[in-house]
Design a protein around this motif. Structure first.
Motif, PDB file in Angstrom:
ATOM      1  N   GLN A 132       0.825  -1.208   0.000  1.00 38.68           N
ATOM      2  CA  GLN A 132       0.000   0.000   0.000  1.00 38.68           C
ATOM      3  C   GLN A 132       0.860   1.258   0.000  1.00 38.68           C
ATOM      4  OE1 GLN A 132      -2.478  -0.379   3.502  1.00 38.68           O
ATOM      5  NE2 GLN A 132      -4.042  -1.507   2.343  1.00 38.68           N
ATOM      6  N   PHE A 133       0.302   2.298  -0.618  1.00 40.51           N
ATOM      7  CA  PHE A 133       1.045   3.549  -0.807  1.00 40.51           C
ATOM      8  C   PHE A 133       0.139   4.748  -0.567  1.00 40.51           C
ATOM      9  CE2 PHE A 133       2.498   0.239  -3.628  1.00 40.51           C
ATOM     10  CZ  PHE A 133       3.887   0.304  -3.597  1.00 40.51           C
ATOM     11  N   TYR A 134       0.758   5.859  -0.147  1.00 38.76           N
ATOM     12  CA  TYR A 134       0.127   7.154  -0.332  1.00 38.76           C
ATOM     13  C   TYR A 134       0.620   7.672  -1.677  1.00 38.76           C
ATOM     14  CZ  TYR A 134      -1.197   7.326   4.653  1.00 38.76           C
ATOM     15  OH  TYR A 134      -1.748   7.084   5.873  1.00 38.76           O
ATOM     16  N   LEU A 135      -0.071   8.672  -2.218  1.00 39.44           N
ATOM     17  CA  LEU A 135       0.364   9.249  -3.490  1.00 39.44           C
ATOM     18  C   LEU A 135       1.040  10.597  -3.219  1.00 39.44           C
ATOM     19  CD1 LEU A 135      -2.810   8.138  -5.377  1.00 39.44           C
ATOM     20  CD2 LEU A 135      -0.468   7.394  -5.899  1.00 39.44           C
ATOM     21  N   TRP A 136       1.852  11.040  -4.144  1.00 43.01           N
ATOM     22  CA  TRP A 136       2.603  12.291  -3.969  1.00 43.01           C
ATOM     23  C   TRP A 136       1.857  13.477  -4.581  1.00 43.01           C
ATOM     24  CZ3 TRP A 136       3.984   7.883  -6.443  1.00 43.01           C
ATOM     25  CH2 TRP A 136       4.047   7.907  -7.845  1.00 43.01           C
ATOM     26  N   SER A 158       2.825   1.320 -12.385  1.00 45.56           N
ATOM     27  CA  SER A 158       3.399   2.672 -12.498  1.00 45.56           C
ATOM     28  C   SER A 158       2.316   3.735 -12.388  1.00 45.56           C
ATOM     29  CB  SER A 158       4.090   2.880 -13.844  1.00 45.56           C
ATOM     30  OG  SER A 158       5.104   1.939 -14.037  1.00 45.56           O
ATOM     31  N   VAL A 159       2.680   4.842 -11.774  1.00 45.29           N
ATOM     32  CA  VAL A 159       1.780   5.979 -11.651  1.00 45.29           C
ATOM     33  C   VAL A 159       2.433   7.171 -12.339  1.00 45.29           C
ATOM     34  CG1 VAL A 159       0.614   7.521 -10.040  1.00 45.29           C
ATOM     35  CG2 VAL A 159       0.856   5.084  -9.479  1.00 45.29           C
ATOM     36  N   ASP A 160       1.775   7.724 -13.346  1.00 47.16           N
ATOM     37  CA  ASP A 160       2.343   8.801 -14.160  1.00 47.16           C
ATOM     38  C   ASP A 160       3.760   8.459 -14.636  1.00 47.16           C
ATOM     39  OD1 ASP A 160       0.038  10.354 -13.966  1.00 47.16           O
ATOM     40  OD2 ASP A 160       0.749  11.431 -12.195  1.00 47.16           O
ATOM     41  N   GLY A 161       3.959   7.225 -14.999  1.00 49.02           N
ATOM     42  CA  GLY A 161       5.254   6.795 -15.533  1.00 49.02           C
ATOM     43  C   GLY A 161       6.294   6.450 -14.482  1.00 49.02           C
ATOM     44  N   THR A 162       5.977   6.669 -13.212  1.00 54.95           N
ATOM     45  CA  THR A 162       6.913   6.315 -12.144  1.00 54.95           C
ATOM     46  C   THR A 162       6.550   4.942 -11.584  1.00 54.95           C
ATOM     47  OG1 THR A 162       7.334   8.604 -11.509  1.00 54.95           O
ATOM     48  CG2 THR A 162       7.736   6.947  -9.825  1.00 54.95           C
ATOM     49  N   PRO A 163       7.448   3.960 -11.689  1.00 52.77           N
ATOM     50  CA  PRO A 163       7.124   2.643 -11.152  1.00 52.77           C
ATOM     51  C   PRO A 163       7.034   2.683  -9.634  1.00 52.77           C
ATOM     52  CG  PRO A 163       9.365   2.671 -12.043  1.00 52.77           C
ATOM     53  CD  PRO A 163       8.770   4.007 -12.331  1.00 52.77           C
ATOM     54  N   SER A 256      14.563   4.287 -13.589  1.00 50.68           N
ATOM     55  CA  SER A 256      13.268   3.821 -13.087  1.00 50.68           C
ATOM     56  C   SER A 256      13.404   3.152 -11.731  1.00 50.68           C
ATOM     57  CB  SER A 256      12.655   2.823 -14.065  1.00 50.68           C
ATOM     58  OG  SER A 256      12.439   3.430 -15.301  1.00 50.68           O
ATOM     59  N   GLN A 257      14.481   2.397 -11.570  1.00 52.19           N
ATOM     60  CA  GLN A 257      14.695   1.741 -10.269  1.00 52.19           C
ATOM     61  C   GLN A 257      14.913   2.760  -9.164  1.00 52.19           C
ATOM     62  OE1 GLN A 257      17.459  -1.536 -10.185  1.00 52.19           O
ATOM     63  NE2 GLN A 257      16.668  -2.295 -12.125  1.00 52.19           N
ATOM     64  N   ALA A 258      15.627   3.826  -9.499  1.00 50.49           N
ATOM     65  CA  ALA A 258      15.866   4.866  -8.497  1.00 50.49           C
ATOM     66  C   ALA A 258      14.558   5.565  -8.129  1.00 50.49           C
ATOM     67  CB  ALA A 258      16.887   5.878  -9.024  1.00 50.49           C
ATOM     68  N   ARG A 259      13.694   5.781  -9.130  1.00 51.90           N
ATOM     69  CA  ARG A 259      12.413   6.434  -8.851  1.00 51.90           C
ATOM     70  C   ARG A 259      11.512   5.529  -8.017  1.00 51.90           C
ATOM     71  NH1 ARG A 259      10.580   8.596 -14.576  1.00 51.90           N
ATOM     72  NH2 ARG A 259       8.932   9.657 -13.434  1.00 51.90           N
ATOM     73  N   MET A 260      11.521   4.238  -8.341  1.00 54.53           N
ATOM     74  CA  MET A 260      10.713   3.298  -7.557  1.00 54.53           C
ATOM     75  C   MET A 260      11.192   3.269  -6.104  1.00 54.53           C
ATOM     76  SD  MET A 260       9.566  -0.588  -8.402  1.00 54.53           S
ATOM     77  CE  MET A 260      11.123  -1.386  -8.160  1.00 54.53           C
ATOM     78  N   LYS A 261      12.498   3.309  -5.943  1.00 54.78           N
ATOM     79  CA  LYS A 261      13.068   3.302  -4.599  1.00 54.78           C
ATOM     80  C   LYS A 261      12.626   4.546  -3.820  1.00 54.78           C
ATOM     81  CE  LYS A 261      17.644   2.334  -2.764  1.00 54.78           C
ATOM     82  NZ  LYS A 261      19.028   2.020  -3.155  1.00 54.78           N
ATOM     83  N   CYS A 287       9.705 -12.571  -2.160  1.00 56.63           N
ATOM     84  CA  CYS A 287      10.096 -11.319  -1.498  1.00 56.63           C
ATOM     85  C   CYS A 287      11.586 -11.034  -1.679  1.00 56.63           C
ATOM     86  CB  CYS A 287       9.730 -11.364  -0.023  1.00 56.63           C
ATOM     87  SG  CYS A 287       7.930 -11.234   0.239  1.00 56.63           S
ATOM     88  N   ALA A 288      12.422 -12.058  -1.577  1.00 55.38           N
ATOM     89  CA  ALA A 288      13.871 -11.861  -1.723  1.00 55.38           C
ATOM     90  C   ALA A 288      14.194 -11.309  -3.124  1.00 55.38           C
ATOM     91  CB  ALA A 288      14.604 -13.170  -1.484  1.00 55.38           C
ATOM     92  N   MET A 289      13.451 -11.788  -4.128  1.00 56.07           N
ATOM     93  CA  MET A 289      13.713 -11.345  -5.502  1.00 56.07           C
ATOM     94  C   MET A 289      13.276  -9.926  -5.759  1.00 56.07           C
ATOM     95  SD  MET A 289      12.679 -14.564  -7.856  1.00 56.07           S
ATOM     96  CE  MET A 289      13.408 -13.829  -9.309  1.00 56.07           C
ATOM     97  N   ASN A 290      12.292  -9.471  -5.000  1.00 55.15           N
ATOM     98  CA  ASN A 290      11.724  -8.158  -5.262  1.00 55.15           C
ATOM     99  C   ASN A 290      12.269  -7.084  -4.322  1.00 55.15           C
ATOM    100  OD1 ASN A 290       9.911  -8.677  -7.499  1.00 55.15           O
ATOM    101  ND2 ASN A 290       8.835  -9.999  -6.065  1.00 55.15           N
ATOM    102  N   LYS A 291      13.298  -7.426  -3.572  1.00 60.06           N
ATOM    103  CA  LYS A 291      13.910  -6.424  -2.690  1.00 60.06           C
ATOM    104  C   LYS A 291      14.510  -5.333  -3.552  1.00 60.06           C
ATOM    105  CE  LYS A 291      14.829  -8.167   1.682  1.00 60.06           C
ATOM    106  NZ  LYS A 291      15.420  -9.406   2.181  1.00 60.06           N
ATOM    107  N   ASN A 292      14.218  -4.106  -3.177  1.00 61.49           N
ATOM    108  CA  ASN A 292      14.666  -2.988  -4.011  1.00 61.49           C
ATOM    109  C   ASN A 292      15.660  -2.168  -3.216  1.00 61.49           C
ATOM    110  OD1 ASN A 292      14.695  -1.145  -6.157  1.00 61.49           O
ATOM    111  ND2 ASN A 292      13.155   0.104  -5.131  1.00 61.49           N
ATOM    112  N   SER A 293      16.851  -2.742  -3.016  1.00 59.20           N
ATOM    113  CA  SER A 293      17.803  -1.990  -2.202  1.00 59.20           C
ATOM    114  C   SER A 293      19.171  -1.978  -2.862  1.00 59.20           C
ATOM    115  CB  SER A 293      17.917  -2.616  -0.829  1.00 59.20           C
ATOM    116  OG  SER A 293      18.203  -3.994  -0.945  1.00 59.20           O
TER     117      SER A 293
END
Ligand SMILES: *[C@@H]1O[C@H](CO)[C@@H](O)[C@H](O)[C@H]1NC(C)=O
Length: 293
Positions: A132-136, A158-163, A256-261, A287-293
């Motif tokens: 879950q997310f809040y939006l910017w 993606s939201v407005d092109g931001t993953p 894109s990865q940096a924006r998702m992070k 979960c291990a595969m989708n870690k974004n760090s």
């Protein structure tokens, strides 16, 4: 023959405006309103679709076609003002007990309080993969684009092109991946004030009804489209993986990865992959595969 300059100008404007109409999505071609007894409407010659909800009923629509992999964009403008208790669901789903599903759900709130964007992925009937997310931005002030990239390697929200979320194919670690069942696009606006807003503590204020959400600019690039039980897959279609820019092999580049992070660091409010109370025996293998760090 000499026509005055302005007659050429008006001809140009005529050509430009008619091609705009031709290129814009038309909801009549791609969707059916499926329930709500007139509360769902296609207006402006099919350029705009609205769903509404009042005390008696919500409403919903679904795509005429089914898709197997694709890149799907829709612009939504959510219920404004006091939308507490309302849920706008926008998702892809196949049928049956072992169905696959890719979900966006927008949980309304009191005026000025943030919506929650809830996401989930089901494969072979198994979900429980909520993030879950809040939006910017305020998702009720204007239209914003909510996209689903679904290819054999990954699902990207993606939201407005931001993953904001990536669900990678984790078959290598034993997790089923949506890849054999065509999915239809669905959306509905309904009431869930028993749980949606602040955990069900804030009830819907029906004096603000009807509540309305709006949709426009649908676009689907898909390699296979199912229509009345028949599939049509085109191999030399620009949308079917031809060319280097195709979505069928698309991955997230470094930007894109940096924006998702950035989104996940600042706007993610729930992630099943970090919920130790829920998974005391260890997190699901993807979960291990989708870690974004
Ligand atoms: C509504 O607003 C409250 C208070 O800011 C917040 O805790 C909650 O996450 C918001 N969203 C929903 C859907 O409850």
């Amino acid at each position: 023959m000499a026509y005055p300059w302005y007659s050429y100008l008006s001809l140009l404007i005529l050509i430009a405006s008619s091609s705009m109409v031709a290129n814009g999505s038309n909801f009549y071609n791609d969707f059916d309103i499926t329930w709500g007894d007139g509360r769902g409407k296609m207006i402006n010659n099919g350029q705009l679709l609205t769903l509404s909800l009042d005390k008696a009923s919500g409403s919903g629509f679904q795509s005429k076609n089914e898709y197997l992999f694709g890149k799907i964009d829709m612009q939504l403008k959510l219920v404004p003002g006091n939308s507490a208790g309302t849920v706008t669901a926008y998702y892809l789903s196949s049928q049956g007990p072992t169905h696959d599903e890719i979900d966006y759900e927008f949980l309304g709130n009191l005026t000025g309080e943030p919506y929650i964007l809830h996401t989930n992925v089901f494969s072979q009937g198994k979900g429980n993969r909520e993030q879950q997310f809040y939006l910017w931005f305020d998702p009720t002030a204007d239209f914003h684009t909510y996209s689903i990239l679904w290819n054999p390697q990954r699902i990207v929200f993606s939201v407005d092109g931001t993953p904001i979320r990536e669900f990678k194919n984790a078959e290598s670690v034993g997790v089923a991946y949506p890849k054999n069942q065509a999915m239809r696009i669905y959306s509905s606006l309904w009431n869930a004030d028993d749980w949606a807003t602040q955990g069900g503590r804030v009830k819907t204020d029906w004096s603000h009804a009807p509540f309305t959400a709006s949709y426009r600019n649908f676009n689907a690039d898909a390699s296979c489209i199912w229509s009345s039980g028949k599939s049509s897959c085109s191999s030399n279609n620009k949308n079917n993986g031809g060319g280097s820019k195709s979505w069928i092999n698309e991955a997230l580049d470094a930007t894109s990865q940096a924006r998702m992070k950035w989104v996940q660091k600042n706007y993610m409010i729930y992630n099943y992959c970090t919920d130790t109370k829920r998974f005391p025996q260890g997190f699901p293998p993807e979960c291990a595969m989708n870690k974004n760090s």
